[in-house]
Write a protein that holds these residues in place. Structure first.
Motif, PDB file in Angstrom:
ATOM      1  N   ALA A 261     -37.970  -8.870  10.767  1.00 22.98           N
ATOM      2  CA  ALA A 261     -37.271  -8.575   9.517  1.00 22.98           C
ATOM      3  C   ALA A 261     -37.982  -7.475   8.741  1.00 22.98           C
ATOM      4  O   ALA A 261     -37.335  -6.575   8.184  1.00 22.98           O
ATOM      5  CB  ALA A 261     -37.160  -9.837   8.668  1.00 22.98           C
ATOM      6  N   GLY A 262     -39.308  -7.524   8.702  1.00 19.93           N
ATOM      7  CA  GLY A 262     -40.066  -6.497   7.996  1.00 19.93           C
ATOM      8  C   GLY A 262     -39.917  -5.133   8.641  1.00 19.93           C
ATOM      9  O   GLY A 262     -39.777  -4.118   7.952  1.00 19.93           O
ATOM     10  N   LEU A 263     -39.928  -5.113   9.971  1.00 26.45           N
ATOM     11  CA  LEU A 263     -39.756  -3.853  10.693  1.00 26.45           C
ATOM     12  C   LEU A 263     -38.354  -3.296  10.467  1.00 26.45           C
ATOM     13  O   LEU A 263     -38.186  -2.083  10.238  1.00 26.45           O
ATOM     14  CB  LEU A 263     -39.992  -4.093  12.190  1.00 26.45           C
ATOM     15  CG  LEU A 263     -40.084  -2.865  13.098  1.00 26.45           C
ATOM     16  CD1 LEU A 263     -41.234  -1.959  12.676  1.00 26.45           C
ATOM     17  CD2 LEU A 263     -40.265  -3.301  14.554  1.00 26.45           C
ATOM     18  N   TYR A 264     -37.357  -4.164  10.497  1.00 24.02           N
ATOM     19  CA  TYR A 264     -35.975  -3.730  10.279  1.00 24.02           C
ATOM     20  C   TYR A 264     -35.813  -3.129   8.886  1.00 24.02           C
ATOM     21  O   TYR A 264     -35.293  -2.021   8.725  1.00 24.02           O
ATOM     22  CB  TYR A 264     -35.027  -4.919  10.440  1.00 24.02           C
ATOM     23  CG  TYR A 264     -33.570  -4.577  10.228  1.00 24.02           C
ATOM     24  CD1 TYR A 264     -32.786  -4.106  11.266  1.00 24.02           C
ATOM     25  CD2 TYR A 264     -32.980  -4.720   8.974  1.00 24.02           C
ATOM     26  CE1 TYR A 264     -31.450  -3.779  11.080  1.00 24.02           C
ATOM     27  CE2 TYR A 264     -31.652  -4.395   8.769  1.00 24.02           C
ATOM     28  CZ  TYR A 264     -30.886  -3.937   9.825  1.00 24.02           C
ATOM     29  OH  TYR A 264     -29.570  -3.603   9.613  1.00 24.02           O
ATOM     30  N   LEU A 265     -36.280  -3.848   7.873  1.00 32.79           N
ATOM     31  CA  LEU A 265     -36.131  -3.378   6.498  1.00 32.79           C
ATOM     32  C   LEU A 265     -36.930  -2.099   6.260  1.00 32.79           C
ATOM     33  O   LEU A 265     -36.430  -1.139   5.650  1.00 32.79           O
ATOM     34  CB  LEU A 265     -36.571  -4.466   5.522  1.00 32.79           C
ATOM     35  CG  LEU A 265     -36.427  -4.146   4.030  1.00 32.79           C
ATOM     36  CD1 LEU A 265     -34.975  -3.855   3.691  1.00 32.79           C
ATOM     37  CD2 LEU A 265     -36.959  -5.287   3.184  1.00 32.79           C
ATOM     38  N   GLY A 266     -38.169  -2.069   6.748  1.00 31.35           N
ATOM     39  CA  GLY A 266     -39.022  -0.904   6.538  1.00 31.35           C
ATOM     40  C   GLY A 266     -38.465   0.346   7.192  1.00 31.35           C
ATOM     41  O   GLY A 266     -38.394   1.407   6.561  1.00 31.35           O
ATOM     42  N   LEU A 267     -38.040   0.234   8.443  1.00 33.88           N
ATOM     43  CA  LEU A 267     -37.496   1.393   9.147  1.00 33.88           C
ATOM     44  C   LEU A 267     -36.159   1.826   8.560  1.00 33.88           C
ATOM     45  O   LEU A 267     -35.855   3.021   8.496  1.00 33.88           O
ATOM     46  CB  LEU A 267     -37.346   1.083  10.634  1.00 33.88           C
ATOM     47  CG  LEU A 267     -38.655   0.916  11.416  1.00 33.88           C
ATOM     48  CD1 LEU A 267     -38.366   0.518  12.862  1.00 33.88           C
ATOM     49  CD2 LEU A 267     -39.482   2.193  11.373  1.00 33.88           C
TER      50      LEU A 267
ATOM     51  N   ASN B 151     -32.065   6.211  16.623  1.00 33.85           N
ATOM     52  CA  ASN B 151     -31.392   4.915  16.626  1.00 33.85           C
ATOM     53  C   ASN B 151     -31.890   4.013  17.745  1.00 33.85           C
ATOM     54  O   ASN B 151     -32.068   2.800  17.549  1.00 33.85           O
ATOM     55  CB  ASN B 151     -29.877   5.110  16.748  1.00 33.85           C
ATOM     56  CG  ASN B 151     -29.221   5.448  15.430  1.00 33.85           C
ATOM     57  OD1 ASN B 151     -28.931   4.568  14.628  1.00 33.85           O
ATOM     58  ND2 ASN B 151     -28.999   6.730  15.192  1.00 33.85           N
ATOM     59  N   LEU B 152     -32.122   4.596  18.918  1.00 36.14           N
ATOM     60  CA  LEU B 152     -32.615   3.811  20.043  1.00 36.14           C
ATOM     61  C   LEU B 152     -34.002   3.257  19.748  1.00 36.14           C
ATOM     62  O   LEU B 152     -34.273   2.072  19.997  1.00 36.14           O
ATOM     63  CB  LEU B 152     -32.647   4.667  21.302  1.00 36.14           C
ATOM     64  CG  LEU B 152     -33.127   3.956  22.576  1.00 36.14           C
ATOM     65  CD1 LEU B 152     -32.209   2.805  22.934  1.00 36.14           C
ATOM     66  CD2 LEU B 152     -33.226   4.948  23.737  1.00 36.14           C
ATOM     67  N   ALA B 153     -34.878   4.088  19.215  1.00 33.23           N
ATOM     68  CA  ALA B 153     -36.230   3.637  18.885  1.00 33.23           C
ATOM     69  C   ALA B 153     -36.190   2.544  17.829  1.00 33.23           C
ATOM     70  O   ALA B 153     -36.927   1.544  17.907  1.00 33.23           O
ATOM     71  CB  ALA B 153     -37.070   4.822  18.401  1.00 33.23           C
ATOM     72  N   PHE B 154     -35.333   2.713  16.835  1.00 40.00           N
ATOM     73  CA  PHE B 154     -35.212   1.746  15.747  1.00 40.00           C
ATOM     74  C   PHE B 154     -34.741   0.391  16.265  1.00 40.00           C
ATOM     75  O   PHE B 154     -35.405  -0.634  16.082  1.00 40.00           O
ATOM     76  CB  PHE B 154     -34.249   2.280  14.683  1.00 40.00           C
ATOM     77  CG  PHE B 154     -33.858   1.272  13.646  1.00 40.00           C
ATOM     78  CD1 PHE B 154     -34.756   0.862  12.672  1.00 40.00           C
ATOM     79  CD2 PHE B 154     -32.587   0.720  13.647  1.00 40.00           C
ATOM     80  CE1 PHE B 154     -34.400  -0.073  11.714  1.00 40.00           C
ATOM     81  CE2 PHE B 154     -32.218  -0.214  12.694  1.00 40.00           C
ATOM     82  CZ  PHE B 154     -33.134  -0.615  11.723  1.00 40.00           C
ATOM     83  N   TYR B 155     -33.591   0.376  16.926  1.00 41.14           N
ATOM     84  CA  TYR B 155     -33.013  -0.903  17.354  1.00 41.14           C
ATOM     85  C   TYR B 155     -33.804  -1.547  18.498  1.00 41.14           C
ATOM     86  O   TYR B 155     -33.891  -2.774  18.577  1.00 41.14           O
ATOM     87  CB  TYR B 155     -31.552  -0.711  17.753  1.00 41.14           C
ATOM     88  CG  TYR B 155     -30.633  -0.644  16.560  1.00 41.14           C
ATOM     89  CD1 TYR B 155     -30.340  -1.785  15.815  1.00 41.14           C
ATOM     90  CD2 TYR B 155     -30.063   0.561  16.155  1.00 41.14           C
ATOM     91  CE1 TYR B 155     -29.511  -1.733  14.714  1.00 41.14           C
ATOM     92  CE2 TYR B 155     -29.226   0.624  15.049  1.00 41.14           C
ATOM     93  CZ  TYR B 155     -28.953  -0.526  14.328  1.00 41.14           C
ATOM     94  OH  TYR B 155     -28.139  -0.465  13.231  1.00 41.14           O
ATOM     95  N   ALA B 156     -34.361  -0.738  19.385  1.00 46.08           N
ATOM     96  CA  ALA B 156     -35.132  -1.306  20.493  1.00 46.08           C
ATOM     97  C   ALA B 156     -36.406  -1.967  19.991  1.00 46.08           C
ATOM     98  O   ALA B 156     -36.768  -3.064  20.440  1.00 46.08           O
ATOM     99  CB  ALA B 156     -35.462  -0.222  21.514  1.00 46.08           C
ATOM    100  N   SER B 157     -37.097  -1.332  19.036  1.00 46.13           N
ATOM    101  CA  SER B 157     -38.343  -1.901  18.523  1.00 46.13           C
ATOM    102  C   SER B 157     -38.084  -3.201  17.784  1.00 46.13           C
ATOM    103  O   SER B 157     -38.794  -4.209  17.973  1.00 46.13           O
ATOM    104  CB  SER B 157     -39.053  -0.896  17.614  1.00 46.13           C
ATOM    105  OG  SER B 157     -38.236  -0.525  16.517  1.00 46.13           O
ATOM    106  N   VAL B 158     -37.047  -3.220  16.938  1.00 38.43           N
ATOM    107  CA  VAL B 158     -36.703  -4.450  16.226  1.00 38.43           C
ATOM    108  C   VAL B 158     -36.165  -5.489  17.207  1.00 38.43           C
ATOM    109  O   VAL B 158     -36.480  -6.687  17.103  1.00 38.43           O
ATOM    110  CB  VAL B 158     -35.670  -4.182  15.120  1.00 38.43           C
ATOM    111  CG1 VAL B 158     -35.292  -5.481  14.411  1.00 38.43           C
ATOM    112  CG2 VAL B 158     -36.212  -3.182  14.102  1.00 38.43           C
ATOM    113  N   GLY B 159     -35.366  -5.043  18.165  1.00 40.61           N
ATOM    114  CA  GLY B 159     -34.743  -5.955  19.110  1.00 40.61           C
ATOM    115  C   GLY B 159     -35.736  -6.733  19.954  1.00 40.61           C
ATOM    116  O   GLY B 159     -35.502  -7.898  20.279  1.00 40.61           O
TER     117      GLY B 159
END
Length: 242
Positions: A21-27, A57-65
């Motif tokens: 959640a923190g990674l999602y919100l921060g990014l 987008n790939l880096a964002f969603y893959a890291s959170v995912g």
């Protein structure tokens, strides 16, 4: 097969939830308010703007995912087992839920006036038109919907409802889901949020209706995104004013 933890443990917040959640919100906040600082660098490294947008987008969603899947693997395994016991229900209700989402969104748009296309929506259209389908589908149909259902349904309803009234959690889920898709726009307007409010309301409804089944709401979300991707690839660029 591994033993599924009891429901109490499945819906207890853990450290991986906090990281995801923190990674999602921060990014998300960084991309909305400071992402323009990286745009020149990315465009100099990659061939096109669409390629740069896809990489971000790939880096964002893959890291959170990754963290989301690690945190929710017990729920994912349980929900898939439940859906596997009623395949006809799943195959019938997922497309019907997508249709319901389109109908509800149309009703909400009509009731509130013509919706304004958000920057997120326009960006997705541009991304799909500039990137091959075999790259787009994993991102927009698989990884993206799973991350968003984990954040907005599993955490905000499934887990938070153990501490806060579930109807408050449902309202919070729908509103934040809509808001996060238009964050960063100058003069945030209800018109830009309207389509996402309709979509979020249906996803909340199917999640609660199926007993907080994360994978069912994921399949509905993925089905809607797949339909959108197919339509954009099928329609000529002139249809979107390109």
């Amino acid at each position: 097969m591994g033993k599924i933890p009891p429901p109490g443990r499945l819906y207890a917040f853990n450290g991986l939830d906090a990281v995801a959640a923190g990674l999602y919100l921060g990014l998300m906040l960084f991309a909305a308010f400071a992402g323009a600082l990286l745009a020149p660098l990315l465009q100099s490294l990659l061939a096109t703007q669409a390629a740069a947008s896809y990489a971000v987008n790939l880096a964002f969603y893959a890291s959170v995912g990754i963290f989301a899947l690690l945190a929710a693997h017990g729920v994912v395994a349980r929900d898939l087992r439940i859906l596997a016991t009623r395949p006809w229900f799943t195959m019938a209700m997922v497309p019907l839920s997508v249709v319901a989402m389109l109908v509800v969104t149309a009703i909400v748009v009509t009731a509130t006036g013509q919706a304004r296309a958000s920057e997120n929506q326009l960006g997705i259209q541009s991304l799909i038109q500039g990137v091959p389908a075999w790259l787009i589908v994993p991102l927009l149909v698989l990884v993206g919907p799973f991350v968003e259902e984990y954040i907005f349904r599993h955490l905000l309803i499934g887990k938070l409802s153990g501490r806060v009234n579930i109807w408050i959690c449902c309202a919070l889920s729908a509103v934040l889901f809509a808001g996060i898709h238009v964050i960063g726009e100058e003069g945030l307007s209800v018109q830009a949020m309207v389509p996402y409010l309709g979509m979020g309301a249906v996803l909340v409804a199917v999640y609660v209706w199926t007993g907080k089944n994360l994978m069912f709401s994921f399949l509905v979300h993925a089905g809607k995104n797949l339909l959108a991707v197919l339509l954009i690839y099928a329609l000529p660029p002139q249809f979107f004013g390109a």
